[in-house]
Design a protein around this motif. Structure first.
Motif, short mmCIF file in Angstrom:
data_model
loop_
_atom_site.label_atom_id
_atom_site.label_comp_id
_atom_site.label_asym_id
_atom_site.label_seq_id
_atom_site.Cartn_x
_atom_site.Cartn_y
_atom_site.Cartn_z
N MET A 73 -76.58 -94.67 -64.30
CA MET A 73 -75.40 -94.70 -63.99
C MET A 73 -74.78 -93.42 -63.51
O MET A 73 -74.01 -93.28 -62.71
CB MET A 73 -74.66 -94.91 -65.40
N LEU A 74 -75.33 -92.23 -64.39
CA LEU A 74 -74.66 -90.89 -63.71
C LEU A 74 -74.93 -90.79 -62.34
O LEU A 74 -74.34 -90.17 -61.51
CB LEU A 74 -75.38 -89.66 -64.54
N THR A 75 -76.22 -90.91 -61.83
CA THR A 75 -76.80 -90.63 -60.52
C THR A 75 -75.91 -91.72 -59.50
O THR A 75 -75.65 -91.19 -58.40
CB THR A 75 -78.31 -91.00 -60.37
N ALA A 76 -75.71 -92.88 -59.97
CA ALA A 76 -75.20 -93.76 -58.87
C ALA A 76 -73.50 -93.21 -58.77
O ALA A 76 -72.93 -93.36 -57.88
CB ALA A 76 -75.22 -95.11 -59.60
N GLY A 77 -73.08 -92.77 -59.96
CA GLY A 77 -71.63 -92.55 -59.98
C GLY A 77 -71.40 -91.08 -59.36
O GLY A 77 -70.09 -90.99 -59.07
N ALA A 78 -72.21 -90.16 -59.22
CA ALA A 78 -72.01 -88.90 -58.81
C ALA A 78 -71.63 -88.82 -57.42
O ALA A 78 -72.52 -89.39 -56.73
CB ALA A 78 -73.15 -87.79 -59.25
N ILE A 79 -70.94 -87.94 -56.88
CA ILE A 79 -70.47 -87.96 -55.40
C ILE A 79 -71.55 -86.98 -54.81
O ILE A 79 -71.95 -87.23 -53.68
CB ILE A 79 -69.04 -87.17 -55.37
N ASP A 80 -71.93 -85.78 -55.52
CA ASP A 80 -73.02 -85.04 -55.01
C ASP A 80 -73.96 -84.42 -55.82
O ASP A 80 -73.52 -84.55 -57.15
CB ASP A 80 -72.19 -84.10 -54.02
N LYS A 81 -74.91 -83.35 -55.59
CA LYS A 81 -75.70 -82.88 -56.70
C LYS A 81 -75.04 -81.97 -57.65
O LYS A 81 -75.27 -82.01 -58.89
CB LYS A 81 -76.61 -82.23 -55.55
N LYS A 82 -74.00 -81.23 -57.14
CA LYS A 82 -73.37 -80.39 -58.09
C LYS A 82 -72.71 -81.11 -59.21
O LYS A 82 -72.66 -80.77 -60.14
CB LYS A 82 -72.06 -79.52 -57.09
N GLN A 83 -71.95 -82.16 -58.68
CA GLN A 83 -71.24 -83.11 -59.61
C GLN A 83 -72.42 -83.66 -60.74
O GLN A 83 -72.19 -83.65 -62.07
CB GLN A 83 -70.46 -84.12 -59.06
N LEU A 84 -73.32 -83.98 -60.30
CA LEU A 84 -74.42 -84.64 -61.02
C LEU A 84 -74.96 -83.74 -62.04
O LEU A 84 -75.23 -83.88 -63.18
CB LEU A 84 -75.68 -85.05 -60.26
N SER A 85 -75.31 -82.55 -61.47
CA SER A 85 -75.70 -81.37 -62.57
C SER A 85 -74.52 -81.07 -63.44
O SER A 85 -75.13 -80.87 -64.89
CB SER A 85 -76.20 -80.10 -61.61
N LEU A 86 -73.47 -80.90 -63.32
CA LEU A 86 -72.43 -80.84 -64.34
C LEU A 86 -72.34 -81.87 -65.15
O LEU A 86 -72.23 -81.59 -66.45
CB LEU A 86 -71.21 -80.52 -63.55
N LEU A 87 -72.44 -83.21 -64.57
CA LEU A 87 -72.48 -84.36 -65.67
C LEU A 87 -73.71 -84.17 -66.56
O LEU A 87 -73.47 -84.61 -67.79
CB LEU A 87 -72.47 -85.56 -64.75
N LYS A 88 -74.70 -83.88 -65.98
CA LYS A 88 -75.98 -83.54 -66.93
C LYS A 88 -75.89 -82.64 -68.17
O LYS A 88 -76.40 -82.83 -68.85
CB LYS A 88 -77.14 -83.43 -66.00
N LYS A 89 -75.10 -81.56 -67.78
CA LYS A 89 -74.73 -80.49 -68.56
C LYS A 89 -73.98 -81.01 -69.58
O LYS A 89 -74.19 -80.73 -71.01
CB LYS A 89 -74.26 -79.45 -67.90
N ILE A 90 -73.02 -81.84 -69.42
CA ILE A 90 -72.23 -82.29 -70.58
C ILE A 90 -72.83 -83.66 -71.32
O ILE A 90 -72.80 -83.81 -72.49
CB ILE A 90 -71.03 -83.17 -69.99
N ASN A 91 -73.81 -84.30 -70.66
CA ASN A 91 -74.70 -85.11 -71.14
C ASN A 91 -74.09 -86.30 -72.24
O ASN A 91 -74.49 -86.38 -73.47
CB ASN A 91 -75.72 -84.36 -71.97
N LEU A 92 -73.42 -86.98 -71.48
CA LEU A 92 -72.44 -87.98 -72.42
C LEU A 92 -73.52 -89.14 -72.69
O LEU A 92 -74.02 -89.41 -71.88
CB LEU A 92 -71.10 -88.50 -71.59
N LYS A 93 -73.30 -89.63 -74.05
CA LYS A 93 -74.07 -90.71 -74.31
C LYS A 93 -73.29 -92.03 -74.17
O LYS A 93 -73.76 -93.04 -73.99
CB LYS A 93 -74.50 -90.64 -75.65
N SER A 94 -72.14 -91.82 -74.75
CA SER A 94 -71.16 -93.32 -75.03
C SER A 94 -69.86 -92.61 -74.54
O SER A 94 -69.42 -91.52 -74.94
CB SER A 94 -71.25 -93.39 -76.59
N VAL A 95 -68.89 -93.73 -74.06
CA VAL A 95 -67.73 -93.26 -73.67
C VAL A 95 -66.85 -94.27 -73.88
O VAL A 95 -66.97 -95.74 -73.80
CB VAL A 95 -67.63 -92.83 -72.17
#
Ligand code: ADP
Length: 505
Positions: A73-95
């Motif tokens: 879901m993260l990979t599909a939703g991210a605009i670019d690599k930078k955003q993906l890496s920031l999202l991974k750092k936050i590492n959300l489980k549930s929203v």
């Protein structure tokens, strides 16, 4: 309260007055993570075009719960690599995201997220999310109202300051003006006066204030000031007034009234025009006397020259020519004198008309014959339909046509051709008369002014003339029930035209 007991993340995002998403607050135990989240928001702000973003959820207005955020879901939703890496750092489980709605208005979103705790947010918790959203909505609404109120108060303060400043400026201009001014209300009562007005009327402010305007000066239209002034005026009004000074002398005043921004208040500016009017009357009187004084010797010269013409008829060719010339010169001076007398008559509304049946074609033929004495090599062409029986003032119509034809000769000396065109308009029951020349024309800026009294166009300052002919002509045509106009193109020529009704009304 929510973080870290219930969720690891909490964020409040709202819509600003311009409709832009603004992150109001983001909470997490670890300040470093908060920084990452802020970076994510500022580098990838919500886009109204996104399918699952801030704007879409707000539009739907329903609570959304994502119990499990997968890597895919993260990979599909991210605009670019930078955003993906920031999202991974936050590492959300549930929203869980819930709209903040107050009094039917969508204010923004409240979001909970879990990460480190591994807690799963489920749809079963929706009633709780709803309650939380309601509480936050209330707080956000109050905060929004408060900030709107304080913004409004601030704006009002600025407006008040500006108003005070402009009032101070207006007062200083009002007081220091050399023009007499007063402010009166919609009942016509004087509220304020300036120094110049008190000097002009030779009165102390106390003796004028609170009085009605009509009690202080005699206006040409006093009714307008007695209560119904506000309904009648259209923002600005000019008129004349009279006022008697201490010695009993009457002063003539001119006034202008302008609406003030303050409701119900108007400004009256007053000017003393006594000297100007007296001077004008003196000049007109002088012109009338001079005109009449000149007329009787001219009449004598005219009759003597005609007598001589009869007596010396066959003496010699040249004597006849000289006498003919004297005759025409006397006629020219006579017309000039009459023009000057007409100006005064028109201004005093004393011009008289004598109506009779006129044959326009015959009248023009006589006129063409008359001008051809002085303009021998000119061609005056008649075109159109000439009425045989039109009811008008023969003398005055001749005066207008003579003026327009002699102007065409005077101002287009090289053209040598004039066309007089007359068209009948059965529908409007009038004739349109056109006098066309092929001279230098009149510049557009001067076309409207040439009908003003004493106005002479810049190019013609060198040629002879008083600048009264067109003024008189247009006033005569108006009295005869028509309108005199001009159409001219520089370099091509000029057409003066007017209408004449079949009969005057
Ligand atoms: P006057 O001829 O005595 O100056 P008029 O009132 O008859 O006064 O004309 C006003 C002005 O209009 C003239 O000074 C002239 O500049 C301009 N004018 C009038 N007729 C013509 C024309 N046919 N062509 C160009 N200019 C004209």
């Amino acid at each position: 309260m929510v973080v870290p007991n219930f969720a690891d993340w909490c964020a409040i995002d709202i819509l600003d007055p311009q409709g832009q998403a603004v992150r109001l607050a983001v909470v997490h135990e670890d300040p470093e993570k908060v920084e990452i989240s802020k970076e994510l928001w500022s580098s990838y702000p919500p886009d109204p075009k996104e399918k699952h973003g801030f704007y879409q959820i707000l539009k739907k207005g329903q609570i959304e719960v994502y119990p499990e955020i997968t890597k895919e879901m993260l990979t599909a939703g991210a605009i670019d690599k930078k955003q993906l890496s920031l999202l991974k750092k936050i590492n959300l489980k549930s929203v869980a995201v819930m709209p903040l709605i107050s009094r039917g208005k969508r204010l923004g979103l409240l979001s909970f997220g879990t990460a480190e705790s591994g807690r799963v947010l489920t749809k079963a918790e929706i009633p709780f999310f709803k309650k939380m959203a309601e509480r936050v909505s209330l707080l956000a609404d109050n905060a929004r109202l408060y900030s709107a109120l304080s913004r409004q108060m601030q704006q009002q303060k600025i407006i008040k300051n500006e108003l005070e400043k402009s009032q101070v400026k207006f007062k200083s201009v009002f007081q220091s003006s050399l023009i007499g001014m007063m402010i009166f209300d919609n009942e016509g009562r004087i509220r304020e006066v300036n120094k110049a007005l008190c000097e002009l009327l030779d009165r102390k402010p106390k003796s004028i204030l609170k009085k009605r305007v009509t009690e202080v000066i005699e206006l040409d239209n006093p009714d307008k000031f007695n209560g119904n002034w506000q309904e009648e005026k259209s923002g600005k009004y000019t008129g004349k007034a009279e006022w008697n000074d201490r010695e009993g002398k009457t002063k003539l005043l001119e006034y202008t009234i302008t609406d003030l921004i303050s409701p119900g208040l108007s400004l009256l500016a007053l000017r003393d025009i006594t000297d100007q009017v007296v001077e004008q009357r003196r000049r007109e009187h002088f012109l009338t006397i001079t005109g009449h004084e000149l007329k009787s010797p001219l009449a004598s010269i005219k009759s003597i020259s005609q007598l001589l013409k009869k007596q010396l008829k066959s003496t010699s060719e040249s004597v006849n020519e000289y006498l003919e010339e004297i005759d025409h010169k006397v006629d020219t001076i006579n017309r000039l004198v009459n023009d000057l007398l007409d100006v005064t008559r028109i201004r005093q509304g004393k011009i008289e008309f004598l109506y009779e049946v006129v044959d326009l074609s015959e009248l023009l033929d006589e006129l063409i014959k008359e001008v051809s004495y002085t303009a021998k090599d000119w061609q005056v062409i008649k075109r159109g339909t000439f009425p045989k029986e039109i009811i008008t003032d023969r003398g005055r119509l001749t005066q207008v046509l003579r003026n327009l034809i002699t102007n065409a000769i005077k101002y287009a000396p090289d053209a040598k051709k004039i066309i007089i065109n007359v068209q009948k308009n059965s529908l409007k029951r009038n004739y349109k008369v056109e006098i066309q020349d092929f001279g230098p024309g009149i510049a557009p800026a001067e076309q409207a002014k040439i009908f003003n009294l004493y106005y002479r166009a810049s190019k013609s300052k060198t040629s002879k003339g008083l600048g009264v002919g067109l003024f008189i002509s247009s006033q005569i045509i108006k009295q005869l029930g028509g309108r005199l106009n001009v159409h001219s193109q520089v370099g091509k020529g000029t057409k003066f035209y007017f209408t004449l009704p079949y009969r005057p009304k």
